[in-house]
Design a protein around this motif. Structure first.
Motif: not given
Ligand code: FES
Length: 317
Positions: A110-115, A140-143, A164-169, A192-195
């Motif tokens: 399972l691969l989970v990426a952001a940006g 996950f990406t900004r748009s 386009g999700l915020d942290g809660a999303g 990012p570290e928090p992600f």
């Protein structure tokens, strides 16, 4: 470090603010490097800066491919590449190294990426596809405009792009998407570290054991790069020199002041370039490179970031 002179063969806008770069050996010789997904290379820029970038392609294609995001806070690395690189430009590239390997086996991945965290995970995803190993990618990406490699991933039922999700999303989506752990399954995250912290937290809540979870650090976590205690006596045994570490100095800086150059690359405790043997003293490890066993042995230290718990540290350099 084993450096190779390479030439830019193609440039491509992978997504908004993300530059795709293909590099081949400048001297038209076959590329002899082999690497596994998750590997990165060092790029030495004209200014002498060295930056690490993940390889997005698999070995054996005769080239290395990178995707570089233009960072708003760039200290010259990504900005220089975006603004100055042209087809035909030459770059010095360090041989691939891997601190984020895909674990062997046939278990589900399972691969989970952001940006821009997609880069090492895309290589892992491609490898799994090639090996017919079950894999899912959640990206996950900004748009949609910020989604790199979207053409390749579009229509792929095992790849899910979320925009386009915020942290809660993000948290809610992870809760919904992360399956319960099954024996043999592994999860890799990069972003990012928090992600990444959120991904690991949600995975643990879904029953994933810590040993099945892996994360990539593009930069040392904030707050971890601190300087060694001022006043420490640093002994450079092979050179027969010693020096008091000054306020705000790293061990590398202090050694340089004593006339001993310890080779460095990332300067962030990530690449292992400055790895030095400890002859005496109790290291305080602040790197991302050593394994727990290597740390516990007290035998090695990364002097670009690490310090010392005792008043005297003797290094083999
Ligand atoms: S220079 Fe990269 S770990 Fe020290």
């Amino acid at each position: 470090m084993n450096w190779l002179n390479m030439r830019v063969r193609s440039l491509r806008e992978e997504a908004a603010g993300i530059l795709g770069i293909e590099l081949r050996p400048a001297e038209d010789v076959p590329l002899a490097w082999h690497w596994e997904p998750g590997a990165h290379v060092d790029i030495r820029l004209e200014s002498g800066l060295v930056r690490q970038y993940s390889l997005t392609n698999l070995a054996g294609e005769g080239c290395v491919r990178l995707a570089v995001k233009q960072e708003e806070t760039s200290r010259g690395g990504s900005r220089w590449l975006h603004e100055r690189l042209r087809i035909g430009s030459r770059l010095e590239v360090g041989a691939p190294r891997n601190m984020f390997p895909l674990r062997d086996g046939q278990g589900e991945v399972l691969l989970v990426a952001a940006g821009i965290g997609i880069t090492p995970l895309l290589a892992m995803y491609r490898q799994c596809r090639r090996d017919a190993r079950p894999a899912r990618l959640l990206y996950f990406t900004r748009s949609p405009a910020h989604a790199a490699f979207a053409d390749e991933l579009a229509g792929d039922a095992s790849a899910r792009l979320v925009h386009g999700l915020d942290g809660a999303g993000v948290m809610a989506r992870l809760r919904a998407e992360l399956p319960a752990w099954r024996p043999g399954a592994t999860l890799y995250t990069c972003g990012p570290e928090p992600f990444m912290a959120t991904v690991l937290e949600q995975a643990e809540a879904a029953g994933w054991p810590a040993e099945a979870l892996f994360q990539e650090h593009f930069q040392a976590p904030s707050g971890e790069v601190v300087t060694p205690s001022a006043g420490l006596e640093l002994v450079l045994a092979r050179s027969g020199r010693s020096v008091q570490v000054g306020e705000g100095e790293t061990l590398v800086d202090a050694a340089a002041r004593a006339g001993v150059a310890i080779p460095t690359s990332c300067g962030m405790g990530m690449c292992g370039c400055c790895l030095t043997r400890v002859l005496a003293g109790t290291p305080e490890h602040r790197d991302q490179f050593l394994s727990d066993a290597e740390r516990d042995s007290g035998e090695w230290l990364l002097p670009c970031v690490s310090g010392c718990r005792s008043g005297r540290l003797e290094l083999d350099c």
